[in-house]
Design a protein around this motif. Structure first.
Motif, short mmCIF file in Angstrom:
data_model
loop_
_atom_site.label_atom_id
_atom_site.label_comp_id
_atom_site.label_asym_id
_atom_site.label_seq_id
_atom_site.Cartn_x
_atom_site.Cartn_y
_atom_site.Cartn_z
N LEU A 177 0.82 -1.23 0.11
CA LEU A 177 -0.01 -0.09 0.16
C LEU A 177 0.57 1.20 0.02
CD1 LEU A 177 -3.00 -0.94 2.50
CD2 LEU A 177 -3.08 -0.57 0.13
N PHE A 178 1.88 0.92 0.66
CA PHE A 178 2.95 2.33 0.67
C PHE A 178 3.50 2.84 -0.75
CE2 PHE A 178 2.62 0.39 4.90
CZ PHE A 178 2.44 1.52 5.93
N TRP A 179 3.35 2.04 -1.56
CA TRP A 179 4.00 2.41 -2.93
C TRP A 179 2.81 2.75 -3.80
CZ3 TRP A 179 8.42 3.14 -1.75
CH2 TRP A 179 9.17 2.38 -0.66
N ASN A 180 1.67 2.84 -3.16
CA ASN A 180 0.27 3.63 -3.98
C ASN A 180 0.13 4.94 -3.67
OD1 ASN A 180 -2.39 4.35 -4.80
ND2 ASN A 180 -3.00 2.05 -4.62
N SER A 181 0.52 5.72 -4.44
CA SER A 181 0.56 6.98 -4.34
C SER A 181 -0.71 7.64 -3.87
CB SER A 181 1.22 7.86 -5.66
OG SER A 181 2.80 7.60 -5.81
N ALA A 205 10.87 7.60 2.77
CA ALA A 205 10.97 8.99 2.98
C ALA A 205 10.96 9.76 1.61
CB ALA A 205 12.11 9.07 3.65
N LEU A 206 11.62 9.26 0.61
CA LEU A 206 11.68 10.09 -0.67
C LEU A 206 10.31 10.19 -1.40
CD1 LEU A 206 15.10 8.89 -1.68
CD2 LEU A 206 14.49 11.13 -0.72
N ASN A 207 9.68 9.12 -1.19
CA ASN A 207 8.18 8.97 -1.71
C ASN A 207 7.44 9.95 -1.15
OD1 ASN A 207 6.35 7.86 -3.65
ND2 ASN A 207 5.36 6.47 -1.80
N LEU A 208 7.37 9.77 0.22
CA LEU A 208 6.78 10.79 1.19
C LEU A 208 6.94 12.27 0.95
CD1 LEU A 208 4.97 11.35 3.83
CD2 LEU A 208 7.14 11.36 5.11
N ILE A 209 8.07 12.54 0.52
CA ILE A 209 8.48 13.93 0.30
C ILE A 209 7.76 14.27 -1.11
CG2 ILE A 209 10.37 15.73 -0.25
CD1 ILE A 209 12.15 13.96 1.88
N SER A 210 7.98 13.50 -1.83
CA SER A 210 7.17 13.87 -3.27
C SER A 210 5.96 14.02 -3.29
CB SER A 210 7.58 12.56 -4.13
OG SER A 210 6.80 12.85 -5.26
N ILE A 211 5.18 13.27 -2.31
CA ILE A 211 3.58 13.26 -2.27
C ILE A 211 3.17 14.43 -1.20
CG2 ILE A 211 1.78 12.00 -1.21
CD1 ILE A 211 3.03 9.39 -1.93
N LEU A 212 3.88 14.99 -0.32
CA LEU A 212 3.70 15.99 0.37
C LEU A 212 3.92 17.31 -0.48
CD1 LEU A 212 5.75 15.16 3.88
CD2 LEU A 212 3.23 15.44 3.59
#
Length: 292
Positions: A177-181, A205-212
């Motif tokens: 789920l964590f890789w489902n943007s 963390a890098l995925n999170l920064i991108s989504i934020l």
């Protein structure tokens, strides 16, 4: 360099891993292969599919009788791990399923130090900015390393007498789920955001920064973020990611030594070995780095 011996035996690597998460594993393997070559062993590589694991099948080209030892990378399925141990070969897991201690794994385990380095990274960031609200992102039962990082998060908060507030966390059990943007974006848009998000690894963390960024939340201006692994992208991202460095080259050498020792001394008690890690503070947790 000592001379390379003519291969007289084979180590097998079994991996169940997504290519984008393979940075540490590839580094471990390169150094392990170099070490065992000098001792007369070749390395064969076998990638497990989801169906292999579900059906408890070994890869087609995995010939047990011609294998002297097995290293398992990112293999977190309990039943499959126990099946590998039942092969009667020297086995080394680099990381394993989160509650392995409740099961008798007839294998050695090699880990990076997770818990204390996570506690230090979080504790020093809390102190620096007098933070009160700290969240965690990651499937905490996905594997032992994630679970130990969660324990480090809990340790850091307990030291400050903070309550563990799971409403500030995203800790669902399904790692996929964590890789489902869209799923992550919905989660972040509908929750109260903490002052600091601690992620179970750098990829998260890098995925999170991108989504934020997409929902107009700036790092580190609006929220601080840290990860774990010190993958190459962590040093190149904007902002550069605060994280924990894992000496993956050294882990490859230690992995080889553990397996070679097990071949020589098969009756010794099984051991879990932790390799020292080091916190790397960078701009993703540095409010002073914000351009005025």
């Amino acid at each position: 360099q000592p001379p390379v011996a003519t291969p007289t035996g084979t180590f097998a690597m079994l991996a169940h891993v997504m290519p984008d998460k393979f940075h540490i594993g590839s580094s471990i393997l390169a150094n392990l292969e170099q070490e065992i070559r000098h001792q007369g062993y070749a390395l064969s590589i076998h990638i497990l599919t989801d169906m292999d694991i579900k059906n408890m099948n070994l890869p087609n080209n995995f010939d047990t009788k011609n294998i002297d030892a097995v290293i398992c990378i990112e293999l977190f399925d309990r039943d499959y791990s126990q099946m590998i141990c039942d092969l009667g070969k020297p086995i080394l897991f680099t990381d394993t399923f989160y509650n392995y201690a409740y099961h008798e794994l007839k294998a050695d385990i090699l880990m990076m130090e997770n818990r204390n380095s996570m506690r230090i990274m979080i504790g020093e960031t809390i102190e620096k900015y007098n933070l009160k609200k700290i969240g965690f992102i990651g499937s905490i039962r996905h594997c032992l390393s994630f679970y130990e990082r969660w324990q480090g998060y809990c340790d850091a908060l307990n030291e400050k007498n903070f309550l563990i507030d799971e409403s500030l966390c995203i800790i669902d059990d399904d790692d996929n789920l964590f890789w489902n943007s869209s799923w992550m974006e919905k989660k972040l848009s509908t929750m109260k955001l903490p002052e600091l998000f601690v992620c179970a690894n750098d990829s998260l963390a890098l995925n999170l920064i991108s989504i934020l960024k997409r929902i107009n939340v700036s790092v580190p201006k609006d929220i601080l973020v840290c990860g774990f692994d010190d993958m190459p992208e962590a040093r190149l991202s904007e902002p550069r990611l605060t994280t924990v460095h894992i000496p993956s080259n050294s882990m490859g050498v230690v992995a080889a030594q553990r397996l070679l020792s097990r071949i020589s001394n098969p009756t010794l008690p099984f051991v879990t070995t932790y390799v020292h890690t080091k916190v790397k503070f960078r701009s993703s947790t540095d409010r002073k780095s914000i351009t005025q």
